[in-house]
Motif scaffolding. Structure first.
Motif, mmCIF file in Angstrom:
data_model
loop_
_atom_site.group_PDB
_atom_site.id
_atom_site.type_symbol
_atom_site.label_atom_id
_atom_site.label_comp_id
_atom_site.label_asym_id
_atom_site.label_seq_id
_atom_site.Cartn_x
_atom_site.Cartn_y
_atom_site.Cartn_z
ATOM 1 N N ILE A 125 0.568 -1.000 -0.013
ATOM 2 C CA ILE A 125 0.000 -0.092 0.293
ATOM 3 C C ILE A 125 0.861 1.242 -0.077
ATOM 4 N N PHE A 126 2.111 1.320 0.491
ATOM 5 C CA PHE A 126 3.145 2.480 0.859
ATOM 6 C C PHE A 126 4.085 2.112 0.547
ATOM 7 N N GLY A 127 5.061 3.040 -0.095
ATOM 8 C CA GLY A 127 6.531 2.848 -0.299
ATOM 9 C C GLY A 127 6.724 2.843 -1.942
ATOM 10 N N ASN A 128 8.058 2.516 -2.240
ATOM 11 C CA ASN A 128 8.063 2.491 -3.726
ATOM 12 C C ASN A 128 7.316 0.970 -4.466
ATOM 13 N N ALA A 129 6.878 1.714 -5.565
ATOM 14 C CA ALA A 129 5.959 0.581 -6.274
ATOM 15 C C ALA A 129 4.923 0.214 -5.673
ATOM 16 N N SER A 130 4.262 1.122 -4.908
ATOM 17 C CA SER A 130 3.120 0.800 -4.172
ATOM 18 C C SER A 130 1.966 1.430 -4.900
ATOM 19 N N LEU A 131 0.731 0.987 -3.977
ATOM 20 C CA LEU A 131 -0.710 1.436 -4.649
ATOM 21 C C LEU A 131 -0.766 3.004 -4.299
ATOM 22 N N PHE A 132 0.043 3.391 -3.296
ATOM 23 C CA PHE A 132 -0.050 4.853 -3.008
ATOM 24 C C PHE A 132 0.646 5.641 -3.980
ATOM 25 N N GLN A 133 1.715 5.254 -4.265
ATOM 26 C CA GLN A 133 2.745 5.701 -5.217
ATOM 27 C C GLN A 133 2.053 5.821 -6.565
ATOM 28 N N PHE A 134 1.098 4.724 -7.093
ATOM 29 C CA PHE A 134 0.503 4.523 -8.132
ATOM 30 C C PHE A 134 -0.826 5.633 -8.314
ATOM 31 N N ILE A 135 -1.607 5.883 -7.300
ATOM 32 C CA ILE A 135 -2.930 6.850 -7.322
ATOM 33 C C ILE A 135 -2.509 8.003 -6.602
ATOM 34 N N ASN A 136 -1.676 8.485 -5.930
ATOM 35 C CA ASN A 136 -1.449 9.799 -5.291
ATOM 36 C C ASN A 136 -1.239 10.915 -6.294
ATOM 37 N N ARG A 137 -2.288 11.878 -5.979
ATOM 38 C CA ARG A 137 -2.038 13.247 -6.663
ATOM 39 C C ARG A 137 -1.947 14.358 -5.705
ATOM 40 N N ALA A 138 -1.735 14.019 -4.393
ATOM 41 C CA ALA A 138 -1.899 15.100 -3.356
ATOM 42 C C ALA A 138 -0.485 15.559 -3.191
ATOM 43 N N ALA A 139 -0.362 16.870 -3.194
ATOM 44 C CA ALA A 139 1.211 17.718 -3.267
ATOM 45 C C ALA A 139 0.948 18.086 -1.689
ATOM 46 N N THR A 140 -0.068 18.351 -1.014
ATOM 47 C CA THR A 140 -0.045 18.972 0.465
ATOM 48 C C THR A 140 0.219 17.810 1.395
ATOM 49 N N THR A 141 1.059 18.317 2.516
ATOM 50 C CA THR A 141 1.097 17.082 3.688
ATOM 51 C C THR A 141 -0.160 16.839 4.196
ATOM 52 N N PRO A 142 -1.214 17.606 4.528
ATOM 53 C CA PRO A 142 -2.776 17.312 4.850
ATOM 54 C C PRO A 142 -3.345 16.115 3.847
ATOM 55 N N GLY A 143 -3.156 16.538 2.516
ATOM 56 C CA GLY A 143 -3.517 15.715 1.404
ATOM 57 C C GLY A 143 -3.165 14.329 1.290
ATOM 58 N N ASN A 144 -1.738 14.162 1.522
ATOM 59 C CA ASN A 144 -1.104 13.031 1.645
ATOM 60 C C ASN A 144 -1.590 11.957 2.855
ATOM 61 N N THR A 145 -1.614 12.670 4.229
ATOM 62 C CA THR A 145 -2.160 12.188 5.333
ATOM 63 C C THR A 145 -3.685 11.728 5.248
ATOM 64 N N LYS A 146 -4.517 12.549 4.482
ATOM 65 C CA LYS A 146 -5.858 12.029 4.299
ATOM 66 C C LYS A 146 -5.773 10.871 3.406
ATOM 67 N N LEU A 147 -5.263 11.041 2.176
ATOM 68 C CA LEU A 147 -5.224 9.857 1.301
ATOM 69 C C LEU A 147 -4.597 8.632 2.108
ATOM 70 N N ALA A 148 -3.636 8.732 2.784
ATOM 71 C CA ALA A 148 -3.128 7.483 3.468
ATOM 72 C C ALA A 148 -4.116 6.930 4.452
ATOM 73 N N ALA A 149 -4.687 7.913 5.253
ATOM 74 C CA ALA A 149 -5.665 7.326 6.058
ATOM 75 C C ALA A 149 -6.954 6.424 5.440
ATOM 76 N N TRP A 150 -7.205 6.802 4.288
ATOM 77 C CA TRP A 150 -8.195 6.312 3.533
ATOM 78 C C TRP A 150 -8.050 4.917 3.348
ATOM 79 N N LEU A 151 -6.701 4.733 2.622
ATOM 80 C CA LEU A 151 -6.190 3.559 2.287
ATOM 81 C C LEU A 151 -5.863 2.502 3.613
#
Length: 602
Positions: A125-151
């Motif tokens: 789900i997280f890290g290199n070659a992960s689902l998060f890397q594949f789908i993430n389009r969040a630039a802000t720190t809160p946006g990254n944190t939000k998407l990570a919480a959903w996953l």
């Protein structure tokens, strides 16, 4: 279809490059005009010295400073437009890279990963070659944190359905999506603590001594100095008085330098940043939303006039930054006590608006997470939105489901059906036949489904379930943990989750591999029977055919599936298709033979 999508992004990138070139030329023109202002100021000083006329300098300084400020504003606008289109080009090129090679300029979420999480490590789900890397389009720190919480955890059905509707609507607004990503791209490289520092600053008063009289004097000071300059035309002695008043004003500003510096340390660095955020708030507020979730988010901003408030704060901070130009700063402070005016105005803004700012930025984070999911629907329109099933039993039914992180030309689709039931599925098969990949396929698509995203399948129905995986078990020298101890810890976590979490769905890949074959079988059998007794549901992949015999003992609860191989002329052929029943063909001896090791038959 894929090439059409890529062509669209390529056309957008080319148009953005053209626009960037146009604004670059305009910015260069205004840069030259700014230089001419300094030339004119030098000429005015020369003529004033030749004619011994202080008035020429005073008038020229005021007029040229205002002209210079106007040119700076225009040039900055063109430079912002140029940067916007260069970033827009980058955003479109990133989508092409994502489709063609799973590339992504956004964060891979490595900091959110944990070996002790229920499933994020095992399912990539997280890290290199992960689902998060594949789908993430969040630039802000809160946006990254939000998407990570959903996953990282499922949410309730109502929330999933609301997100699905919002994602579907956003996928029809690709222009808006790409523009929003572009406006936020700057946040990808900013200090991760910058926003939190701003929030802290807004809640700490400056406590400027003598604020009340400074407000009154700052209003009167420019008129007083202007009056003295006018009198200098008629009374030469007034020239000295004008100079003295200007120096006094500079002295007053200098005496408050500590407070100005304190404000400048935090606020002064974020003026342009806030202007960019204000643009995003404005775009959210101005857009017409039909999806209930998106509309509710926009309405919270509209009700508080968020974009207007952020623009106001940004303008105040940028005005404070005028002092960075020594000549402009000196003139403004001599006439207007400029820095004091701005820090007082910022303090007034803080007193009125400090409480609403953090919740407003959470709206941006929510939209960034939704935009990330919408990108999947835009780039892969063949993927489906799953139905969220209800019922006392477990549902995980998928047709032509495949792993989203395997390229389309290589991925193999499978069907799976668990419809409002309680089952433990035993999956046997040869090495490299596809058992582990299928478990991860089921798991990763369930993660997508339960956060509101489309899934890599023709159709899918799934309950709101809590997944727990037992797949990549690692020893740890630092923690003095053997492989077997690590497995016991993972089993303990699984059993605790079954006791305490709602609807646990487990994914087990080769249980108890860190012990001998007899204990491995007996231990695995005991664990599965314990899970059955707790009415737990999930999949167990194993090489041990004896485990498959549990179907005979629990015919209403255990099902057998397998992946096999075909051997033709000594060559192994994999179809990676899951079938009902027990596996009869294994390939360890063939694989060993390929590396030069012969196994004697007894």
């Amino acid at each position: 279809m894929e090439q059409d999508i890529i062509n669209d992004y390529q056309q957008r990138a080319a148009l953005a490059q053209q626009e960037a070139g146009k604004y670059k030329k305009l910015a260069n023109t205004y840069s030259f005009l700014r230089l001419s202002i300094f030339v004119l100021l030098g000429l005015s000083i020369y003529f004033a010295a030749v004619n011994d006329n202080f008035t020429i300098i005073a008038i020229a300084a005021v007029l040229l400073v205002f002209c210079f400020a106007w040119l700076v504003s225009r040039q900055s606008g063109f430079e912002r437009q140029m940067k916007y289109y260069l970033d827009l080009k980058l955003v479109n090129e990133n989508e092409i890279a994502s489709i063609q090679a799973y590339g992504n300029l956004y964060d891979n979420g490595g900091r959110f990963g944990s070996e002790k999480h229920y499933y994020t490590s095992d399912l990539d789900i997280f890290g290199n070659a992960s689902l998060f890397q594949f789908i993430n389009r969040a630039a802000t720190t809160p946006g990254n944190t939000k998407l990570a919480a959903w996953l990282s955890a499922p949410t309730q059905k109502e929330t999933i359905v609301l997100r699905q509707e919002a994602v579907k609507e956003l996928s029809q607004k690709n222009d808006w999506k790409l523009a929003t990503q572009t406006n936020l791209l700057f946040a990808k490289t900013q200090d991760v603590n910058q926003l939190q520092q701003l929030f802290n600053y807004l809640h700490i008063p400056l406590n400027l001594p003598g604020e009340n009289w400074l407000i009154k004097y700052a209003k009167a000071a420019p008129w007083l100095l202007l009056l003295i300059i006018v009198l200098a035309f008629f009374f030469p002695v007034a020239k000295s008085i004008a100079i003295m008043v200007g120096l006094i004003n500079l002295g007053i500003v200098g005496s408050k330098g500590m407070y100005i510096k304190k404000a400048d340390m935090i606020a002064g660095k974020i003026g342009d940043t806030l202007a960019s955020y204000a643009m995003v708030f404005e775009k959210i507020q101005a857009e017409s939303w039909q999806a209930a979730h998106s509309n509710n988010l926009a309405q919270t901003l509209i009700k508080d006039n968020t974009s207007g408030k952020i623009k106001e704060l940004s303008a105040l901070i940028n005005k404070l930054n005028y002092h960075l130009n020594l000549i402009v700063g000196a003139v403004l402070n001599a006439f207007f006590l400029w820095d004091i005016r701005q820090i007082i105005a910022i303090e007034n803004w803080k007193r009125t608006n400090q409480d609403s700012l953090e919740s407003a930025f959470d709206v941006i984070a929510e939209f960034e997470a939704l935009v990330s999911l919408a990108g999947l629907h835009i780039n892969y329109p063949g993927w489906c939105f799953p139905q969220i099933a209800e019922g006392d039993g477990y549902t995980l039914t998928a047709k032509n489901v495949a792993h989203p992180l395997i390229p389309a030309k290589n991925r193999v689709q499978n069907d799976y059906e668990l419809d409002n039931a309680f089952k433990v599925d035993i999956i046997t098969g040869s090495n490299m036949a596809g058992k582990s990949t299928f478990l991860r396929t089921a798991g990763i698509n369930t993660v997508l489904a339960l956060c509101g995203a489309p899934v890599c399948a023709e159709s899918m129905r799934v309950s709101v379930i809590t997944m727990v995986s037992y797949m990549r078990i690692k020893d740890s020298l630092n923690e003095s943990t053997s492989t077997f101890k690590a497995e016991l810890d993972r089993l303990q976590m699984l059993l605790a989750a079954v006791e305490n979490e709602p609807k646990v769905f487990f994914l087990i890949d080769e249980m108890l591999r860190g012990t001998n074959s007899v204990d491995k079988y007996l231990g695995s059998k005991a664990v599965i029977e314990r899970l059955i007794s707790k009415k737990a549901v999930g999949m167990v992949a194993t090489h041990d055919l004896q485990i498959a015999h549990l179907e005979q003992q629990y015919p209403d609860y255990v099902r057998n599936f397998y992946f096999d191989i075909q051997v033709k002329n000594g060559e192994m052929l994999f179809d990676y298709k899951m079938k009902h029943g027990e596996c009869k063909t294994f390939n360890a001896s063939l694989l060993l033979k390929q590396i030069g090791i012969e196994i004697e038959t007894e």
